[in-house]
Write a protein that holds these residues in place. Structure first.
Motif, PDB file in Angstrom:
ATOM      1  N   TRP A  73     -10.664  44.493  22.845  1.00  0.00           N
ATOM      2  CA  TRP A  73     -11.337  44.550  21.547  1.00  0.00           C
ATOM      3  C   TRP A  73     -11.685  45.975  21.145  1.00  0.00           C
ATOM      4  O   TRP A  73     -11.677  46.321  19.968  1.00  0.00           O
ATOM      5  N   GLY A  74     -12.005  46.838  22.086  1.00  0.00           N
ATOM      6  CA  GLY A  74     -12.338  48.212  21.752  1.00  0.00           C
ATOM      7  C   GLY A  74     -11.136  49.095  21.533  1.00  0.00           C
ATOM      8  O   GLY A  74     -11.284  50.285  21.242  1.00  0.00           O
ATOM      9  N   SER A  75      -9.934  48.537  21.653  1.00  0.00           N
ATOM     10  CA  SER A  75      -8.716  49.336  21.534  1.00  0.00           C
ATOM     11  C   SER A  75      -8.347  49.559  20.077  1.00  0.00           C
ATOM     12  O   SER A  75      -8.663  48.753  19.199  1.00  0.00           O
ATOM     13  N   ARG A  76      -7.646  50.663  19.836  1.00  0.00           N
ATOM     14  CA  ARG A  76      -7.145  50.913  18.485  1.00  0.00           C
ATOM     15  C   ARG A  76      -5.968  50.014  18.147  1.00  0.00           C
ATOM     16  O   ARG A  76      -5.486  50.001  17.009  1.00  0.00           O
ATOM     17  N   PHE A  77      -5.487  49.224  19.112  1.00  0.00           N
ATOM     18  CA  PHE A  77      -4.382  48.292  18.882  1.00  0.00           C
ATOM     19  C   PHE A  77      -4.873  46.889  18.541  1.00  0.00           C
ATOM     20  O   PHE A  77      -4.075  45.975  18.394  1.00  0.00           O
ATOM     21  N   ARG A  78      -6.188  46.704  18.432  1.00  0.00           N
ATOM     22  CA  ARG A  78      -6.722  45.352  18.281  1.00  0.00           C
ATOM     23  C   ARG A  78      -6.268  44.686  16.986  1.00  0.00           C
ATOM     24  O   ARG A  78      -6.077  43.471  16.951  1.00  0.00           O
ATOM     25  N   PHE A  79      -6.086  45.479  15.906  1.00  0.00           N
ATOM     26  CA  PHE A  79      -5.689  44.880  14.636  1.00  0.00           C
ATOM     27  C   PHE A  79      -4.312  44.234  14.758  1.00  0.00           C
ATOM     28  O   PHE A  79      -4.097  43.103  14.299  1.00  0.00           O
ATOM     29  N   ALA A  80      -3.365  44.946  15.362  1.00  0.00           N
ATOM     30  CA  ALA A  80      -2.014  44.388  15.512  1.00  0.00           C
ATOM     31  C   ALA A  80      -2.019  43.176  16.426  1.00  0.00           C
ATOM     32  O   ALA A  80      -1.313  42.189  16.165  1.00  0.00           O
ATOM     33  N   VAL A  81      -2.817  43.211  17.500  1.00  0.00           N
ATOM     34  CA  VAL A  81      -2.887  42.071  18.419  1.00  0.00           C
ATOM     35  C   VAL A  81      -3.485  40.851  17.710  1.00  0.00           C
ATOM     36  O   VAL A  81      -2.963  39.728  17.818  1.00  0.00           O
ATOM     37  N   MET A  82      -4.559  41.055  16.975  1.00  0.00           N
ATOM     38  CA  MET A  82      -5.189  39.935  16.266  1.00  0.00           C
ATOM     39  C   MET A  82      -4.310  39.452  15.120  1.00  0.00           C
ATOM     40  O   MET A  82      -4.363  38.262  14.743  1.00  0.00           O
ATOM     41  N   MET A  83      -3.496  40.334  14.568  1.00  0.00           N
ATOM     42  CA  MET A  83      -2.556  39.916  13.525  1.00  0.00           C
ATOM     43  C   MET A  83      -1.514  38.971  14.119  1.00  0.00           C
ATOM     44  O   MET A  83      -1.176  37.934  13.527  1.00  0.00           O
ATOM     45  N   HIS A  84      -1.016  39.306  15.306  1.00  0.00           N
ATOM     46  CA  HIS A  84      -0.097  38.414  16.014  1.00  0.00           C
ATOM     47  C   HIS A  84      -0.755  37.043  16.224  1.00  0.00           C
ATOM     48  O   HIS A  84      -0.136  35.999  15.997  1.00  0.00           O
ATOM     49  N   ALA A  85      -2.001  37.066  16.701  1.00  0.00           N
ATOM     50  CA  ALA A  85      -2.697  35.816  17.000  1.00  0.00           C
ATOM     51  C   ALA A  85      -2.910  34.979  15.745  1.00  0.00           C
ATOM     52  O   ALA A  85      -2.684  33.760  15.749  1.00  0.00           O
ATOM     53  N   THR A  86      -3.336  35.603  14.661  1.00  0.00           N
ATOM     54  CA  THR A  86      -3.630  34.878  13.423  1.00  0.00           C
ATOM     55  C   THR A  86      -2.370  34.263  12.823  1.00  0.00           C
ATOM     56  O   THR A  86      -2.362  33.086  12.414  1.00  0.00           O
ATOM     57  N   VAL A  87      -1.304  35.055  12.768  1.00  0.00           N
ATOM     58  CA  VAL A  87      -0.044  34.540  12.205  1.00  0.00           C
ATOM     59  C   VAL A  87       0.480  33.372  13.032  1.00  0.00           C
ATOM     60  O   VAL A  87       0.909  32.342  12.495  1.00  0.00           O
ATOM     61  N   SER A  88       0.450  33.522  14.366  1.00  0.00           N
ATOM     62  CA  SER A  88       0.927  32.446  15.240  1.00  0.00           C
ATOM     63  C   SER A  88       0.103  31.182  15.047  1.00  0.00           C
ATOM     64  O   SER A  88       0.649  30.062  14.998  1.00  0.00           O
ATOM     65  N   ALA A  89      -1.220  31.337  14.932  1.00  0.00           N
ATOM     66  CA  ALA A  89      -2.086  30.172  14.741  1.00  0.00           C
ATOM     67  C   ALA A  89      -1.795  29.469  13.424  1.00  0.00           C
ATOM     68  O   ALA A  89      -1.679  28.234  13.373  1.00  0.00           O
ATOM     69  N   LEU A  90      -1.669  30.230  12.343  1.00  0.00           N
ATOM     70  CA  LEU A  90      -1.419  29.635  11.035  1.00  0.00           C
ATOM     71  C   LEU A  90      -0.079  28.905  10.996  1.00  0.00           C
ATOM     72  O   LEU A  90       0.021  27.780  10.497  1.00  0.00           O
ATOM     73  N   VAL A  91       0.953  29.551  11.539  1.00  0.00           N
ATOM     74  CA  VAL A  91       2.281  28.922  11.546  1.00  0.00           C
ATOM     75  C   VAL A  91       2.264  27.657  12.399  1.00  0.00           C
ATOM     76  O   VAL A  91       2.834  26.621  12.016  1.00  0.00           O
ATOM     77  N   GLY A  92       1.608  27.719  13.555  1.00  0.00           N
ATOM     78  CA  GLY A  92       1.542  26.545  14.417  1.00  0.00           C
ATOM     79  C   GLY A  92       0.807  25.387  13.769  1.00  0.00           C
ATOM     80  O   GLY A  92       1.262  24.235  13.811  1.00  0.00           O
ATOM     81  N   ILE A  93      -0.337  25.660  13.140  1.00  0.00           N
ATOM     82  CA  ILE A  93      -1.122  24.599  12.502  1.00  0.00           C
ATOM     83  C   ILE A  93      -0.375  23.983  11.324  1.00  0.00           C
ATOM     84  O   ILE A  93      -0.313  22.751  11.181  1.00  0.00           O
ATOM     85  N   VAL A  94       0.218  24.846  10.487  1.00  0.00           N
ATOM     86  CA  VAL A  94       0.964  24.332   9.329  1.00  0.00           C
ATOM     87  C   VAL A  94       2.171  23.521   9.781  1.00  0.00           C
ATOM     88  O   VAL A  94       2.528  22.515   9.154  1.00  0.00           O
ATOM     89  N   SER A  95       2.796  23.927  10.878  1.00  0.00           N
ATOM     90  CA  SER A  95       3.943  23.172  11.390  1.00  0.00           C
ATOM     91  C   SER A  95       3.524  21.773  11.816  1.00  0.00           C
ATOM     92  O   SER A  95       4.261  20.804  11.591  1.00  0.00           O
ATOM     93  N   PHE A  96       2.347  21.635  12.423  1.00  0.00           N
ATOM     94  CA  PHE A  96       1.854  20.302  12.788  1.00  0.00           C
ATOM     95  C   PHE A  96       1.471  19.495  11.543  1.00  0.00           C
ATOM     96  O   PHE A  96       1.720  18.290  11.477  1.00  0.00           O
ATOM     97  N   VAL A  97       0.853  20.142  10.568  1.00  0.00           N
ATOM     98  CA  VAL A  97       0.423  19.447   9.350  1.00  0.00           C
ATOM     99  C   VAL A  97       1.626  18.906   8.581  1.00  0.00           C
ATOM    100  O   VAL A  97       1.586  17.802   8.022  1.00  0.00           O
ATOM    101  N   THR A  98       2.708  19.677   8.563  1.00  0.00           N
ATOM    102  CA  THR A  98       3.924  19.287   7.821  1.00  0.00           C
ATOM    103  C   THR A  98       4.955  18.661   8.753  1.00  0.00           C
ATOM    104  O   THR A  98       6.166  18.860   8.586  1.00  0.00           O
TER     105      THR A  98
END
Length: 212
Positions: A73-98
């Protein structure tokens, strides 16, 4: 493909090299595992399986990256890591919904995931800077863009789409794994080898000159 990453400590006491190695290793392990599953389940490749697979893939990756993001969390790379996590979560949830929406939605979700993955790779590569691992991330982003473009070839056909997806995961997984293992490995050049080896003087230089 060797990478030299600085040992700068993050806010949580984790060095930059540990962060980039951890991110690469997690992605490589996940990609290769998913590629193996797709390779051994061709008889199941229909629209329903595609949505379930993408849903599980996205959710599992989201959990893994949220854990990594919390770790760095204290890393300067945290934004890119959390971006990976958020995109993966959204795609996974929408895939189940549809789940029963058909292959067209699956193509759109997969394309969105690939393009957003490429964007986060570019961001992470920029954060790493002009180091070899940054270049490896740019190459990984290029793989994702090529994959997104390749999905228009088979159209909305689940079986060839999953085959292309599996091929991309295998190639990107191997590349990211090698890149992660090469962090802070400095290749020994021939010049460096020659400079480190002991010099042997010629016999002519050791023979004293006798004057008559």
């Amino acid at each position: 493909m060797s990478s030299v990453v600085s040992e700068t400590k993050t806010g949580g006491g984790v060095s930059d090299s540990v962060v980039v190695r951890l991110v690469g290793a997690v992605r490589s392990a996940g990609y290769l595992s998913a590629a193996v599953i797709l390779a051994f389940t061709p008889h199941l490749h229909d629209s329903l399986f595609a949505h379930v697979f993408l849903g599980l893939f996205g959710v599992i990756f989201a959990v893994a990256f949220f854990v990594v993001g919390h770790r760095v969390w204290g890393s300067r790379f945290r934004f890119a890591v959390m971006m990976h996590a958020t995109v993966s979560a959204l795609v996974g949830i929408v895939s189940f919904v549809t789940l029963l929406s058909g292959p067209v939605v699956f193509v759109v979700l997969l394309a969105v995931w690939a393009l957003m993955t490429a964007a986060s790779d570019v961001w992470l590569g920029y954060a790493v800077g002009e180091r070899r691992f940054g270049i490896d991330l740019y190459i990984s982003a290029a793989f994702a863009v090529i994959f997104a473009c390749a999905m228009v070839i088979p159209g909305a056909q689940p079986t060839p789409l999953l085959g292309i997806f599996g091929g991309y995961l295998a190639i990107a997984g191997v590349y990211l794994g090698i890149a992660a293992a090469s962090v802070n490995v400095v290749p020994r050049t021939r010049r460096g080898f020659e400079s480190s080896s002991p010099r042997v003087q010629s016999s002519d230089s050791q023979t004293p000159e006798i004057q008559l």
